[in-house]
Enzyme design. Structure first.
Site, PDB file in Angstrom:
ATOM      1  N   ASP A 109     -18.484 -34.185   1.254  1.00 35.88           N
ATOM      2  CA  ASP A 109     -19.597 -34.580   2.109  1.00 35.88           C
ATOM      3  C   ASP A 109     -20.179 -35.912   1.643  1.00 35.88           C
ATOM      4  OD1 ASP A 109     -21.872 -34.243   0.285  1.00 35.88           O
ATOM      5  OD2 ASP A 109     -21.578 -32.094   0.490  1.00 35.88           O
ATOM      6  N   ILE A 110     -21.036 -36.477   2.467  1.00 38.50           N
ATOM      7  CA  ILE A 110     -21.510 -37.849   2.248  1.00 38.50           C
ATOM      8  C   ILE A 110     -22.222 -38.017   0.915  1.00 38.50           C
ATOM      9  CG2 ILE A 110     -23.702 -37.450   3.457  1.00 38.50           C
ATOM     10  CD1 ILE A 110     -23.390 -40.328   4.597  1.00 38.50           C
TER      11      ILE A 110
END
Length: 291
Positions: free
Chosen positions: A108-109
């Site tokens: 994820d980011i």
């Protein structure tokens, strides 16, 4: 010998087999001028187009399986393009001829660390399949005092919204003050599973770094935003995990000058990373913390 269309497209690096099935179902792929359907098989001389554009297909014998280890920084997303214009993990990868890189899974980011890419879509598809259960290790920085009872619950299992989950192992790895580092391992690849496990115990995660995928470790000398191509030994380790035959060819040099070239390449990667930070995201980020 004919092969399934989605398998051939995935092997050519156009995406995972699942992505190719979605493209076929959406009518984006044609064979010899006719819109393709799921289940279609093709011969080696078939003329295939994606969105009207003719593509080059290769047989299994013509494809050299390549794998990159990429040090993903925080702030990059695992998509090829982003409507919001955010940087993606594909932006700094090297170009490949008649193919493209396929990510093995996602981060994820807000997660950094090891992300693998391969030119062989079939390898990526098999490694990402839930039945594979490849061991993944993460370095996690938490905030606040963590009671032993909480650690024990994370070992034995807790209930998340998508079912029970647990860490296969969880070990303290140092820290200062209220910041504590842990090394955790798990074999599943559910969305944000590491963070959600800690959050289920009301523990705040302030840093998350993937440091190992199977036996492939994040190289300590690899800067954030840098990549390195894996040697054939590691490529074949991954292929064995996926139930594929060993690769016998490599794009890497294996002569006596390879070490010197690797050192030069490492220096080039670091310069490219610094240049990208200045011309792209602007402000350099602080160096990576490792326990």
């Amino acid at each position: 010998m004919s092969e399934k269309l989605q398998k051939v497209l995935a092997r050519a690096g156009h995406g995972s087999r699942r992505e190719m099935e979605a493209w076929i179902a959406a009518g984006r792929v044609s064979i010899d001028g006719e819109i393709a359907s799921l289940g279609d098989r093709i011969e080696a001389d078939a003329k295939v187009r994606i969105d009207g554009r003719a593509i080059s297909l290769k047989s299994a014998e013509d494809v050299i399986c390549r794998v990159l280890a990429y040090h993903k920084p925080e702030g990059e997303i695992c998509s090829r393009k982003d409507p919001e214009g955010r940087p993606t993990v594909f932006d700094r990868l090297p170009k490949v001829r008649d193919s493209r890189w396929v990510a093995v899974g996602r981060l994820d980011i807000n997660t950094s660390g090891l992300l693998l890419f391969t030119s062989d879509g079939e390898l990526a598809n098999r490694l990402m399949h839930p039945s594979n259960e490849v061991d993944r290790e993460y370095a996690v920085r938490t905030f606040g005092e963590i009671p032993e009872a909480t650690v024990q619950r994370l070992r034995t299992g807790v209930m998340l919204e998508d079912g029970p989950a647990q860490f296969d192992s969880i070990k303290p790895a140092g820290g200062e003050g209220m910041n504590q580092w842990w090394h955790v391992c798990l074999r599943e690849g559910r969305n944000r599973e590491v963070r959600r496990l800690w959050e289920s115990q009301e523990v705040q995660v302030s840093r998350l770094i993937r440091i190992r995928y199977g036996m492939v470790e994040l190289p300590k000398s690899l800067p954030r935003g840098g990549w390195v191509e894996l040697p054939m030994e590691q490529v074949n380790y991954l292929r064995k995990l996926a139930g594929l035959e060993a690769e016998t060819r490599t794009m890497l040099a294996a002569d006596k000058h390879s070490v010197a070239r690797a050192q030069v390449k490492s220096a080039k990667i670091r310069r490219a990373v610094r240049k990208h930070k200045v011309t792209g995201s602007g402000k350099p980020k602080p160096s990576r913390q490792r326990s």
